[in-house]
Design a protein around this motif. Structure first.
Motif, PDB file in Angstrom:
ATOM      1  N   ASN A  74       7.337   7.081  13.736  1.00 42.77           N
ATOM      2  CA  ASN A  74       8.302   8.194  13.698  1.00 42.77           C
ATOM      3  C   ASN A  74       7.772   9.427  12.975  1.00 42.77           C
ATOM      4  OD1 ASN A  74      10.242   6.583  15.029  1.00 42.77           O
ATOM      5  ND2 ASN A  74      10.905   5.714  13.084  1.00 42.77           N
ATOM      6  N   GLY A  75       6.498   9.758  13.195  1.00 44.77           N
ATOM      7  CA  GLY A  75       5.939  10.997  12.649  1.00 44.77           C
ATOM      8  C   GLY A  75       5.154  10.840  11.370  1.00 44.77           C
ATOM      9  N   ALA A  76       5.165   9.665  10.739  1.00 45.96           N
ATOM     10  CA  ALA A  76       4.391   9.464   9.509  1.00 45.96           C
ATOM     11  C   ALA A  76       2.896   9.474   9.836  1.00 45.96           C
ATOM     12  CB  ALA A  76       4.773   8.139   8.851  1.00 45.96           C
ATOM     13  N   THR A  77       2.116  10.149   9.000  1.00 43.39           N
ATOM     14  CA  THR A  77       0.685  10.278   9.238  1.00 43.39           C
ATOM     15  C   THR A  77      -0.067   9.068   8.665  1.00 43.39           C
ATOM     16  OG1 THR A  77       0.315  11.475   7.169  1.00 43.39           O
ATOM     17  CG2 THR A  77       0.902  12.777   9.122  1.00 43.39           C
ATOM     18  N   LYS A  78      -1.330   8.932   9.076  1.00 49.54           N
ATOM     19  CA  LYS A  78      -2.160   7.836   8.567  1.00 49.54           C
ATOM     20  C   LYS A  78      -2.319   7.945   7.051  1.00 49.54           C
ATOM     21  CE  LYS A  78      -5.929   6.881  10.749  1.00 49.54           C
ATOM     22  NZ  LYS A  78      -7.235   7.041  11.454  1.00 49.54           N
ATOM     23  N   LYS A  79      -2.449   9.170   6.553  1.00 47.94           N
ATOM     24  CA  LYS A  79      -2.610   9.375   5.111  1.00 47.94           C
ATOM     25  C   LYS A  79      -1.353   8.942   4.366  1.00 47.94           C
ATOM     26  CE  LYS A  79      -4.253  12.883   1.846  1.00 47.94           C
ATOM     27  NZ  LYS A  79      -4.694  14.292   1.706  1.00 47.94           N
ATOM     28  N   GLU A  80      -0.180   9.289   4.901  1.00 45.44           N
ATOM     29  CA  GLU A  80       1.081   8.917   4.254  1.00 45.44           C
ATOM     30  C   GLU A  80       1.278   7.399   4.286  1.00 45.44           C
ATOM     31  OE1 GLU A  80       3.814  12.885   5.205  1.00 45.44           O
ATOM     32  OE2 GLU A  80       3.685  11.257   6.667  1.00 45.44           O
ATOM     33  N   ILE A  81       0.921   6.765   5.394  1.00 42.92           N
ATOM     34  CA  ILE A  81       1.056   5.312   5.489  1.00 42.92           C
ATOM     35  C   ILE A  81       0.094   4.627   4.520  1.00 42.92           C
ATOM     36  CG2 ILE A  81       0.778   3.326   7.014  1.00 42.92           C
ATOM     37  CD1 ILE A  81       1.647   5.119   9.326  1.00 42.92           C
ATOM     38  N   GLY A  82      -1.126   5.176   4.404  1.00 38.94           N
ATOM     39  CA  GLY A  82      -2.086   4.606   3.465  1.00 38.94           C
ATOM     40  C   GLY A  82      -1.601   4.694   2.032  1.00 38.94           C
ATOM     41  N   ARG A  83      -1.033   5.850   1.663  1.00 37.98           N
ATOM     42  CA  ARG A  83      -0.492   5.992   0.306  1.00 37.98           C
ATOM     43  C   ARG A  83       0.692   5.050   0.087  1.00 37.98           C
ATOM     44  NH1 ARG A  83      -0.389  12.619  -0.284  1.00 37.98           N
ATOM     45  NH2 ARG A  83      -2.637  12.906  -0.645  1.00 37.98           N
ATOM     46  N   ALA A  84       1.547   4.936   1.102  1.00 37.94           N
ATOM     47  CA  ALA A  84       2.706   4.042   0.982  1.00 37.94           C
ATOM     48  C   ALA A  84       2.254   2.600   0.837  1.00 37.94           C
ATOM     49  CB  ALA A  84       3.612   4.206   2.198  1.00 37.94           C
ATOM     50  N   LYS A  85       1.209   2.221   1.554  1.00 38.87           N
ATOM     51  CA  LYS A  85       0.704   0.843   1.454  1.00 38.87           C
ATOM     52  C   LYS A  85       0.220   0.566   0.038  1.00 38.87           C
ATOM     53  CE  LYS A  85      -3.366  -0.339   2.012  1.00 38.87           C
ATOM     54  NZ  LYS A  85      -4.768  -0.531   2.402  1.00 38.87           N
ATOM     55  N   GLU A  86      -0.539   1.501  -0.535  1.00 37.20           N
ATOM     56  CA  GLU A  86      -1.039   1.302  -1.906  1.00 37.20           C
ATOM     57  C   GLU A  86       0.122   1.216  -2.895  1.00 37.20           C
ATOM     58  OE1 GLU A  86      -4.497   2.646  -3.175  1.00 37.20           O
ATOM     59  OE2 GLU A  86      -5.384   2.243  -1.225  1.00 37.20           O
ATOM     60  N   TYR A  87       1.145   2.034  -2.677  1.00 35.77           N
ATOM     61  CA  TYR A  87       2.308   2.025  -3.563  1.00 35.77           C
ATOM     62  C   TYR A  87       3.052   0.688  -3.469  1.00 35.77           C
ATOM     63  CZ  TYR A  87       7.220   2.747  -4.724  1.00 35.77           C
ATOM     64  OH  TYR A  87       8.488   2.593  -5.215  1.00 35.77           O
ATOM     65  N   ILE A  88       3.258   0.174  -2.250  1.00 33.22           N
ATOM     66  CA  ILE A  88       3.981  -1.081  -2.058  1.00 33.22           C
ATOM     67  C   ILE A  88       3.217  -2.245  -2.671  1.00 33.22           C
ATOM     68  CG2 ILE A  88       4.782  -2.727  -0.323  1.00 33.22           C
ATOM     69  CD1 ILE A  88       5.395  -0.322   1.481  1.00 33.22           C
ATOM     70  N   VAL A  89       1.920  -2.279  -2.445  1.00 36.80           N
ATOM     71  CA  VAL A  89       1.100  -3.359  -3.012  1.00 36.80           C
ATOM     72  C   VAL A  89       1.195  -3.348  -4.530  1.00 36.80           C
ATOM     73  CG1 VAL A  89      -1.256  -4.183  -3.303  1.00 36.80           C
ATOM     74  CG2 VAL A  89      -0.463  -3.493  -1.044  1.00 36.80           C
ATOM     75  N   LYS A  90       1.167  -2.156  -5.110  1.00 35.07           N
ATOM     76  CA  LYS A  90       1.271  -2.039  -6.569  1.00 35.07           C
ATOM     77  C   LYS A  90       2.616  -2.543  -7.067  1.00 35.07           C
ATOM     78  CE  LYS A  90       0.915   1.343 -10.326  1.00 35.07           C
ATOM     79  NZ  LYS A  90       0.698   2.790 -10.662  1.00 35.07           N
ATOM     80  N   GLN A  91       3.701  -2.195  -6.357  1.00 38.13           N
ATOM     81  CA  GLN A  91       5.032  -2.636  -6.760  1.00 38.13           C
ATOM     82  C   GLN A  91       5.180  -4.153  -6.634  1.00 38.13           C
ATOM     83  OE1 GLN A  91       7.433  -0.658  -8.133  1.00 38.13           O
ATOM     84  NE2 GLN A  91       5.848   0.921  -8.063  1.00 38.13           N
ATOM     85  N   LEU A  92       4.640  -4.711  -5.562  1.00 44.37           N
ATOM     86  CA  LEU A  92       4.713  -6.163  -5.384  1.00 44.37           C
ATOM     87  C   LEU A  92       3.911  -6.906  -6.445  1.00 44.37           C
ATOM     88  CD1 LEU A  92       4.403  -6.469  -1.481  1.00 44.37           C
ATOM     89  CD2 LEU A  92       6.473  -6.587  -2.875  1.00 44.37           C
ATOM     90  N   GLU A  93       2.763  -6.350  -6.820  1.00 46.51           N
ATOM     91  CA  GLU A  93       1.961  -6.977  -7.866  1.00 46.51           C
ATOM     92  C   GLU A  93       2.666  -6.929  -9.209  1.00 46.51           C
ATOM     93  OE1 GLU A  93      -1.713  -4.890  -7.631  1.00 46.51           O
ATOM     94  OE2 GLU A  93      -2.548  -6.180  -6.061  1.00 46.51           O
ATOM     95  N   LEU A  94       3.372  -5.825  -9.489  1.00 47.05           N
ATOM     96  CA  LEU A  94       4.133  -5.737 -10.734  1.00 47.05           C
ATOM     97  C   LEU A  94       5.268  -6.761 -10.744  1.00 47.05           C
ATOM     98  CD1 LEU A  94       4.364  -1.863 -11.241  1.00 47.05           C
ATOM     99  CD2 LEU A  94       3.013  -3.487 -12.564  1.00 47.05           C
ATOM    100  N   GLU A  95       5.896  -6.972  -9.608  1.00 45.90           N
ATOM    101  CA  GLU A  95       7.018  -7.908  -9.532  1.00 45.90           C
ATOM    102  C   GLU A  95       6.539  -9.358  -9.665  1.00 45.90           C
ATOM    103  OE1 GLU A  95      10.524  -9.337  -6.409  1.00 45.90           O
ATOM    104  OE2 GLU A  95       9.001  -7.895  -5.809  1.00 45.90           O
ATOM    105  N   MET A  96       5.460  -9.705  -8.961  1.00 46.43           N
ATOM    106  CA  MET A  96       4.991 -11.093  -8.957  1.00 46.43           C
ATOM    107  C   MET A  96       4.061 -11.408 -10.118  1.00 46.43           C
ATOM    108  SD  MET A  96       4.359 -11.811  -4.887  1.00 46.43           S
ATOM    109  CE  MET A  96       2.983 -10.681  -4.832  1.00 46.43           C
ATOM    110  N   GLY A  97       3.473 -10.383 -10.717  1.00 46.62           N
ATOM    111  CA  GLY A  97       2.543 -10.614 -11.813  1.00 46.62           C
ATOM    112  C   GLY A  97       1.198 -11.117 -11.367  1.00 46.62           C
ATOM    113  N   GLN A  98       0.882 -10.953 -10.101  1.00 40.91           N
ATOM    114  CA  GLN A  98      -0.412 -11.377  -9.572  1.00 40.91           C
ATOM    115  C   GLN A  98      -0.765 -10.507  -8.375  1.00 40.91           C
ATOM    116  OE1 GLN A  98       0.133 -15.444  -8.422  1.00 40.91           O
ATOM    117  NE2 GLN A  98       1.477 -14.980  -6.716  1.00 40.91           N
ATOM    118  N   SER A  99      -2.013 -10.600  -7.961  1.00 40.17           N
ATOM    119  CA  SER A  99      -2.476  -9.773  -6.855  1.00 40.17           C
ATOM    120  C   SER A  99      -1.831 -10.226  -5.549  1.00 40.17           C
ATOM    121  CB  SER A  99      -4.003  -9.842  -6.730  1.00 40.17           C
ATOM    122  OG  SER A  99      -4.418 -11.176  -6.498  1.00 40.17           O
TER     123      SER A  99
END
Length: 253
Positions: A176-201
């Motif tokens: 829906n119009g999101a660019t590759k750069k925006e998706i890449g940044r969102a992916k890094e952000y989500i991975v970081k949030q999930l790691e903070l929640e689970m306490g592991q990679s």
């Protein structure tokens, strides 16, 4: 199949249920023990026995454990025509006052389902993407960010975790119009949030050339002989530890 007493055989025998005719037939002598039986089960498969839930028979759709009410809330439809009586108007006002707390989640899940359908992804990947988005949404830290990029990134991560990876370019084509750069940044952000929640990679899985090759060859309309030769080339590259092709795919996926 079941057991019942047959008056001709003078003993209990196995019987066969003819659901189309509603007959119960003795499997040994063929006597119709009961005719025109009424089938009181559901008209569709519910898989209730597999999930351990009670059979809903003729009511409602499947539940969604990610929603507060399980996705079984009641919505009052608007009356036909431009005018409505007092009762309908009152019910409509009460429905608007009691806003659904899961409205944003439902819209997000619909968007993920639409992207999954356009990419031809299986239901397990869609469900995994829904779970990932629910975890991110529960942290209340994604407000103000590009939601289309967040949803696309959830789908990208789900594909990786289910060992059915898609490139960022493929995800971007339905985002829906999101660019590759925006998706890449969102992916890094989500991975970081999930790691903070689970306490592991977060385990993302490893991307190999073979994960994309068959699909790409199909899109290019290659013959079976050409696809087989390409598969053999990938196998040889893995045997000789040639990782440059994998590096390129991982770099631009």
């Amino acid at each position: 199949m079941g057991d019942a007493y047959c008056s001709d055989c003078k003993r209990s025998t196995e019987v066969v249920f003819d659901h189309s005719a509603g007959d119960t037939v003795c499997s040994e002598c063929g006597l119709v023990l009961e005719s025109h039986s009424i089938d009181e089960t559901s008209e569709w498969r519910t898989f209730a026995n597999e999930s351990g839930d009670n059979d809903p028979v003729r009511v409602g759709g499947p539940t969604n454990p990610l929603l507060t009410d399980g996705g079984l809330s009641t919505v009052i439809s608007k009356p036909n025509g431009t005018t409505s009586d007092f009762l309908s108007s009152s019910l409509g006002r009460w429905q608007n006052r009691g806003s659904n707390p899961d409205r944003s989640l439902i819209l997000a899940f619909k968007t993920i389902a639409t992207m999954s359908d356009r990419l031809g992804l299986v239901a397990t990947i869609k469900d995994r993407a829904n779970e990932i988005y629910k975890k991110v949404e529960d942290q209340k830290s994604s407000r103000g960010r590009n939601q289309d990029a967040i949803l696309a990134a959830c789908l990208y991560i789900a594909c990786r975790q289910e060992d059915k990876p898609r490139t960022v370019k493929e995800i971007c084509s339905v985002a829906n119009g999101a660019t590759k750069k925006e998706i890449g940044r969102a992916k890094e952000y989500i991975v970081k949030q999930l790691e903070l929640e689970m306490g592991q990679s977060v385990e993302m899985g490893t991307i190999h050339a073979g994960d994309f090759m068959r699909r790409f060859c199909s899109n290019l309309g290659m013959t079976n002989q050409t696809v087989k030769a390409a598969q053999e080339s990938v196998q040889k590259s893995e045997e000789f530890d040639i990782r440059y092709l994998d590096f390129l795919i991982c770099r631009y996926a």
